[in-house]
Design a protein around this motif. Structure first.
Motif, PDB file in Angstrom:
ATOM      1  N   GLN A 106       0.847  -1.196   0.000  1.00 41.15           N
ATOM      2  CA  GLN A 106       0.000   0.000   0.000  1.00 41.15           C
ATOM      3  C   GLN A 106       0.880   1.242   0.000  1.00 41.15           C
ATOM      4  O   GLN A 106       1.920   1.272   0.666  1.00 41.15           O
ATOM      5  N   VAL A 107       0.444   2.243  -0.744  1.00 39.64           N
ATOM      6  CA  VAL A 107       1.063   3.563  -0.693  1.00 39.64           C
ATOM      7  C   VAL A 107       0.037   4.475  -0.045  1.00 39.64           C
ATOM      8  O   VAL A 107      -1.098   4.580  -0.514  1.00 39.64           O
ATOM      9  N   ILE A 108       0.449   5.096   1.055  1.00 36.13           N
ATOM     10  CA  ILE A 108      -0.463   5.955   1.805  1.00 36.13           C
ATOM     11  C   ILE A 108       0.126   7.362   1.853  1.00 36.13           C
ATOM     12  O   ILE A 108       1.266   7.550   2.267  1.00 36.13           O
ATOM     13  N   SER A 123      -6.242  11.141   4.240  1.00 39.92           N
ATOM     14  CA  SER A 123      -5.224  10.291   3.637  1.00 39.92           C
ATOM     15  C   SER A 123      -5.866   9.444   2.550  1.00 39.92           C
ATOM     16  O   SER A 123      -7.077   9.201   2.557  1.00 39.92           O
ATOM     17  N   VAL A 124      -5.033   9.045   1.608  1.00 35.69           N
ATOM     18  CA  VAL A 124      -5.478   8.248   0.476  1.00 35.69           C
ATOM     19  C   VAL A 124      -4.577   7.023   0.382  1.00 35.69           C
ATOM     20  O   VAL A 124      -3.355   7.127   0.542  1.00 35.69           O
ATOM     21  N   GLY A 170      -6.411   2.235  -7.224  1.00 40.15           N
ATOM     22  CA  GLY A 170      -6.514   3.545  -6.598  1.00 40.15           C
ATOM     23  C   GLY A 170      -5.801   4.595  -7.428  1.00 40.15           C
ATOM     24  O   GLY A 170      -5.548   4.407  -8.615  1.00 40.15           O
ATOM     25  N   SER A 171      -5.447   5.686  -6.781  1.00 39.35           N
ATOM     26  CA  SER A 171      -4.895   6.844  -7.470  1.00 39.35           C
ATOM     27  C   SER A 171      -3.424   6.665  -7.835  1.00 39.35           C
ATOM     28  O   SER A 171      -2.577   6.479  -6.966  1.00 39.35           O
ATOM     29  N   TYR A 172      -3.136   6.759  -9.121  1.00 35.41           N
ATOM     30  CA  TYR A 172      -1.750   6.740  -9.605  1.00 35.41           C
ATOM     31  C   TYR A 172      -0.983   7.925  -9.034  1.00 35.41           C
ATOM     32  O   TYR A 172       0.170   7.803  -8.614  1.00 35.41           O
TER      33      TYR A 172
END
Length: 190
Positions: A106-108, A123-124, A170-172
């Protein structure tokens, strides 16, 4: 698009500058040196990036005027129960990429919008899966691209993203370091 605030981006990241510029907003960049990016070890891994973004905002708070809006952000990579920030050296970068190879992580990114009287945080989370990276690919990437300023030791917009990323959920742009679509929506509400 125009906002009623003078926007300040508190980041030295060329990727965040590029992404914020994509919104066609006027903004200034202010960078204070030596901001502590540590966090308590008992904090939930999903909250680390937001904790650091809020910590950065506190460091800049005294610089705010009545009509300024500060944007601070932090990005971390989470693999299982482990939080991967920026590598300390090339050996650490290679180790991180070996850990990420063949796995989903995961990238947060935590983002903090701050004015003199108000603060909004969010946060995303994006999921990223790497194919199996061999030693020569990791060696090539780290020696050529020097990803020491990137969480998880990689930039998705660089060579390693082209050859190694199998899937993004999710978001690039979140993976690049700033969830720009969500940021835009939050700025409109602010």
């Amino acid at each position: 698009m125009e906002f009623n605030y003078k926007i300040i981006l508190a980041s030295n990241s060329p990727r965040r500058k590029e992404l914020l510029s994509g919104l066609d907003l006027d903004y200034d960049i202010v960078v204070l040196p030596g901001i502590d990016e540590s966090y308590p070890q008992d904090i939930k891994k999903e909250e680390v990036a937001l904790y650091i973004a809020e910590k950065k905002a506190k460091a800049y708070k005294s610089l705010l005027t009545e009509n300024s809006l500060l944007i601070t952000a932090d990005t971390v990579v989470v693999l299982g129960e482990k939080v991967l920030g920026k590598p300390i050296d090339e050996l650490d970068a290679k180790d991180m990429l070996h850990q990420l190879s063949g796995k989903t992580h995961q990238v947060i990114t935590g983002v903090c919008l701050t004015t003199k009287g108000k603060q909004k945080t969010f946060s995303v989370i994006s999921d990223v899966r790497f194919s199996n990276l061999d030693d020569s690919e990791i060696e090539y990437y780290v020696s050529k691209y020097k990803p020491l300023d990137k969480a998880g030791a990689y930039g998705i917009q660089e060579w390693i993203g082209y050859v190694g990323v199998e899937y993004i959920g999710g978001s690039y742009f979140n993976v690049m370091g700033l969830p720009i679509q969500r940021l835009y929506q939050e700025l409109k509400k602010f």
